[in-house]
Design a protein around this motif. Structure first.
Motif, PDB file in Angstrom:
ATOM      1  N   UNK A  39      -0.090  10.107   4.842  1.00 44.38           N
ATOM      2  CA  UNK A  39      -0.807  10.325   3.795  1.00 44.38           C
ATOM      3  C   UNK A  39      -0.806  12.101   3.309  1.00 44.38           C
TER       4      UNK A  39
ATOM      5  N   UNK B   6       0.759  -1.292   0.048  1.00 42.58           N
ATOM      6  CA  UNK B   6      -0.043  -0.005  -0.082  1.00 42.58           C
ATOM      7  C   UNK B   6       0.984   1.300  -0.077  1.00 42.58           C
ATOM      8  N   UNK B   7       2.021   1.421   0.951  1.00 44.33           N
ATOM      9  CA  UNK B   7       2.613   2.608   0.923  1.00 44.33           C
ATOM     10  C   UNK B   7       3.326   2.614  -0.308  1.00 44.33           C
TER      11      UNK B   7
ATOM     12  N   UNK C 116       2.060  12.437   1.567  1.00 39.84           N
ATOM     13  CA  UNK C 116       2.418  11.691   0.031  1.00 39.84           C
ATOM     14  C   UNK C 116       2.376  12.703  -1.109  1.00 39.84           C
ATOM     15  N   UNK C 117       2.930  12.387  -2.139  1.00 41.86           N
ATOM     16  CA  UNK C 117       3.190  13.248  -3.213  1.00 41.86           C
ATOM     17  C   UNK C 117       1.855  13.634  -3.685  1.00 41.86           C
ATOM     18  N   UNK C 118       0.893  12.476  -3.760  1.00 44.12           N
ATOM     19  CA  UNK C 118      -0.489  12.845  -4.201  1.00 44.12           C
ATOM     20  C   UNK C 118      -1.276  14.034  -3.366  1.00 44.12           C
TER      21      UNK C 118
ATOM     22  N   UNK D 183       2.657   2.151  -3.133  1.00 38.72           N
ATOM     23  CA  UNK D 183       1.752   2.567  -4.302  1.00 38.72           C
ATOM     24  C   UNK D 183       1.178   4.050  -3.843  1.00 38.72           C
ATOM     25  N   UNK D 184       1.010   4.148  -2.642  1.00 39.00           N
ATOM     26  CA  UNK D 184       0.345   5.501  -2.162  1.00 39.00           C
ATOM     27  C   UNK D 184       1.626   6.653  -2.249  1.00 39.00           C
TER      28      UNK D 184
ATOM     29  N   UNK E 212      -2.346   6.296  -6.705  1.00 38.92           N
ATOM     30  CA  UNK E 212      -2.342   6.341  -5.311  1.00 38.92           C
ATOM     31  C   UNK E 212      -3.735   6.493  -4.723  1.00 38.92           C
TER      32      UNK E 212
ATOM     33  N   UNK F  78       4.395   6.798  -4.110  1.00 43.03           N
ATOM     34  CA  UNK F  78       5.037   6.774  -5.185  1.00 43.03           C
ATOM     35  C   UNK F  78       4.668   5.570  -6.296  1.00 43.03           C
TER      36      UNK F  78
ATOM     37  N   UNK G 227      -7.327  -0.167  -0.313  1.00 40.44           N
ATOM     38  CA  UNK G 227      -6.948  -0.610   1.012  1.00 40.44           C
ATOM     39  C   UNK G 227      -8.202  -0.459   2.113  1.00 40.44           C
TER      40      UNK G 227
ATOM     41  N   UNK H  12      -5.264   2.985  -4.614  1.00 43.96           N
ATOM     42  CA  UNK H  12      -4.798   2.070  -3.840  1.00 43.96           C
ATOM     43  C   UNK H  12      -5.353   2.086  -2.433  1.00 43.96           C
TER      44      UNK H  12
END
Lengths: 215, 250, 222
Positions: free
Chosen positions: C84, A99-100, C87-89, A102-103, C4, A105, C11, C7
């Motif tokens: 989170x 998960x991390x 995160x880059x998103x 894809x989250x 992202x 990068x 999850x 996913x």
């Protein structure tokens, strides 16, 4: 050679000033170790470097450019490890890391290697709720090796780790720095970090009457 | 929120001290004029009789309900965009005042409803929207004080105020829509088609008086917030400098 | 970026499935509360028919509300939320993903259970399509608006009681248009205008609510 630096930083948590007038610089391949008693602001400084906290004065710069001007780019080049492990108990070790990957990068390819590095390869399919505290910490550390990030910000990374795991972490840190990465770490354990700079936060405690200027 | 971040609390305190007597005096004057004109000079309504005089409190209070919420939204935007600490305090100081005006509008509306409609409460579109606005105020106040760290409460409340402000017109529209479908124009509208000047003047005087009163309360409440923050800072300084926890007051 | 977000939604769905808690409890609550009304009001069919749209909507609202507090709480407490936000998103996109997962595990099951309640209240078959349509358009807005309240109350002393206080007034338009759509169908009038208004609310909430919730989340992890 790029420089990650902070100038004249003041930090305020709640209504309390944590530190004042703090400056630092970490070059490419460099390591900065934060020292200081409890409550001196080591975690706050790391959160500030990550951008979770905003400095009340002063600024951070990357390669001469203010970090606040492009926070997205800053987030993309850092990995932060806080006190909490961010592990979901009902997911397996590999699922957590997937998960991390894809989250944060596109590091799906690095999951197996990261598990190998942290000695978790044999536990990949085990639900995370079965892990010991030290194993959970190792799973949190595995995130560092999944997605390539320039700047590692580590808050007490060795909590709960056995000697073998500390050795693996040191090897990982050395590889990271050799590849040009930089690391800022707050720790009470002696980590073997060659040519690391020390930053003692007790030297930046605000004066007692901070915030009490005459009206 | 550290004191040193206040643009300049000292200057604000001096300005507030200078403004306080003027706003206070003018507020009393305007409300006095409004009450005298409204209660004694203005004519009774040909349909509603003397009970129309509730209007001189009810309508300005309802205006204030919206006005204060707008002020909170503006202050919240200023605080989120420019991080001006006085804006935070203004929003915090405003919401109980706004809630009180909203409550006044609801109570006077209900008192007015009794002789008009024969019941204390009618699900009239206006009363209903004001009721929802009252709930928005209560949420704002509750969120403001829900955190250990007062600064977090103020910031969260700022986001909520902006969300609420965007929603107020939508809520108003939906309630009007609901009301027209459920009670097709059987309800007597609260306002007449046109208003006589003898009724307009007391209404305006009261509206100005209420606004001045709001400014007065705002100044006092921001002042007390600043003093409170300074007291907390002094307390912390006493805690850290003294070897044993010493009493704050000296 | 979208990967992202997906996913994250994946999850959350997996967590919900493994814990088998939310969806089931929410539906159970919905059916249980809706079946209390006839006991309280009496079994007269015409009365039940009259109140059916309102009861279904109010109960659905409360059921969604019940699950809101946990939307970000687990991630907040175990440190995932910090990561989170780093995160880059864009965080608002991640919020949208979490809302999608929340809707799939609460809004959708409630919609699926709604026809059962409708039958219990003797709602005519003509009204089923507008009821489902209105809930399909309205319930995502409930998740989106609710996310703001859930994000704002993270770390608050009494988060659980606070969320309804913040969120329910903002639910008023969804409730009104949702009930009116079914009422219109029952009266033989077109439900379309109300459905369009529900759609407009959703279109406004889709971009705006995640931005507000993201701002609130950044404050929460500060």
């Amino acid at each position: 050679m790029t420089l990650f630096e902070g100038r004249d930083l003041d930090c305020v948590r709640g209504e309390r000033q944590v530190f004042a007038g703090l400056s630092f610089a970490v070059p490419s391949g460099g390591a900065l170790v934060l020292h200081g008693p409890n409550g001196s602001g080591k975690s706050s400084l790391l959160r500030l470097m990550a951008g979770l906290l905003k400095p009340s004065r002063g600024h951070l710069a990357w390669d001469g450019r203010a970090v606040a001007d492009d926070p997205d780019a800053h987030r993309a080049r850092l990995q932060y490890l806080g006190h909490l492990d961010a592990v979901k108990s009902v997911l397996s070790v590999a699922e957590n890391l997937d998960f991390w990957a894809s989250a944060q990068g596109d590091g799906a390819a690095g999951v197996a290697a990261a598990l190998e590095r942290t000695g978790l390869a044999g536990l990949a399919e085990v639900p995370a709720r079965m892990l010991s505290a030290g194993q959970r910490r190792r799973l949190a550390l595995a995130r560092l090796f999944v997605n390539r990030a320039d700047l590692w910000l580590l808050d007490e990374p060795t909590v709960g780790l056995d000697e073998d795991s500390i050795g693996r972490l040191q090897a990982g840190l050395a590889d990271h720095r050799r590849a040009g990465g930089r690391v800022v770490v707050a720790t009470h354990t002696a980590l073997d970090l060659p040519k690391a700079e020390r930053l003692d936060l007790s030297a930046y405690q605000p004066p007692e009457d901070a915030g009490l200027e005459p009206w | 929120m550290p004191l040193h971040r206040f643009a300049n609390p000292g200057r604000f305190m001096r300005l507030a001290d200078r403004l306080l007597p003027w706003t206070g005096g003018l507020a009393v004057l305007a409300i006095g004029i409004g009450l005298v004109l409204g209660l004694f000079v203005a004519p009774p309504d040909y349909q509603q009789g003397e009970s129309v005089r509730i209007m001189y409190v009810h309508v300005p209070a309802a205006w204030m309900a919206l006005f204060v919420y707008t002020c909170i939204a503006v202050a919240s935007a200023v605080s989120l965009i420019w991080r001006h600490p006085l804006a935070d305090l203004a929003a915090k100081a405003s919401s109980p005042v706004g809630a009180a005006f909203t409550f006044l509008a609801l109570v006077t509306g209900s008192l007015w409803g009794k002789p008009m409609w024969g019941t204390w409460w009618v699900w009239d579109a206006r009363l209903t929207s004001v009721l929802v606005l009252f709930f928005l105020y209560l949420g704002h106040m509750a969120l403001m004080t829900a955190f250990e760290d007062p600064a977090r409460g103020r910031k969260a409340a700022a986001v909520l105020a902006l969300v609420g402000f965007v929603n107020v017109p939508i809520i108003k529209f939906s309630v009007d829509w609901w009301n027209t479908l459920h009670q097709p124009s059987s309800v007597l509208r609260l306002d007449g088609p046109s208003i006589h000047p003898d009724m307009l003047w007391p209404l305006l005087a009261m509206a100005v008086g209420f606004k001045l009163y709001y400014v007065l309360l705002l100044l006092i409440r921001i002042k007390s917030e600043l003093i409170e923050a300074r007291l907390r800072a002094l307390g912390r300084a006493a805690m850290t400098s003294a070897p044993a926890p010493a009493p704050v007051a000296q | 970026m979208v990967g992202a977000a997906l996913s994250l939604a994946g999850r959350d769905l997996r967590l919900a499935l493994r814990q088998r808690s939310d969806a089931g409890t929410v539906v159970l609550f919905f059916v249980l509360v809706a079946s209390l009304f006839p006991l309280a009001i009496g079994p007269a069919p015409n009365v039940l028919l009259r109140i059916a749209p309102g009861v279904i909507w109010v109960t659905a609202l409360l059921a969604v509300l019940l699950s809101l507090e946990r939307l970000f709480l687990a991630d907040f407490e175990d440190g995932s939320l910090e990561l989170l936000t780093l995160a880059p998103t864009p965080l608002s996109l991640l919020v949208l993903a979490k809302c999608l997962a929340h809707w799939l595990t609460t809004g959708l099951p409630v919609i699926l259970a709604a026809p059962v309640i409708a039958v219990l209240y003797g709602l005519e078959a003509d009204a089923f399509a507008p009821l489902i349509g209105a809930m399909l358009l309205g319930s995502p807005s409930l998740s989106l608006i609710g996310a703001i309240g859930a994000a704002l109350t993270l770390g608050a002393r009494r988060g659980g009681v606070l969320v309804p206080l913040l969120v329910l007034p903002l639910y008023v338009p969804v409730l009104i248009f949702g009930v009116l759509a079914v009422d219109a169908a029952l009266a033989g009038l077109p439900a379309r205008p109300h459905l369009l208004l529900l759609g407009a609310l959703l279109l406004a909430a889709l971009p705006l609510a995640p931005i507000a919730a993201a701002a609130a989340l950044r404050q929460a992890v500060e």
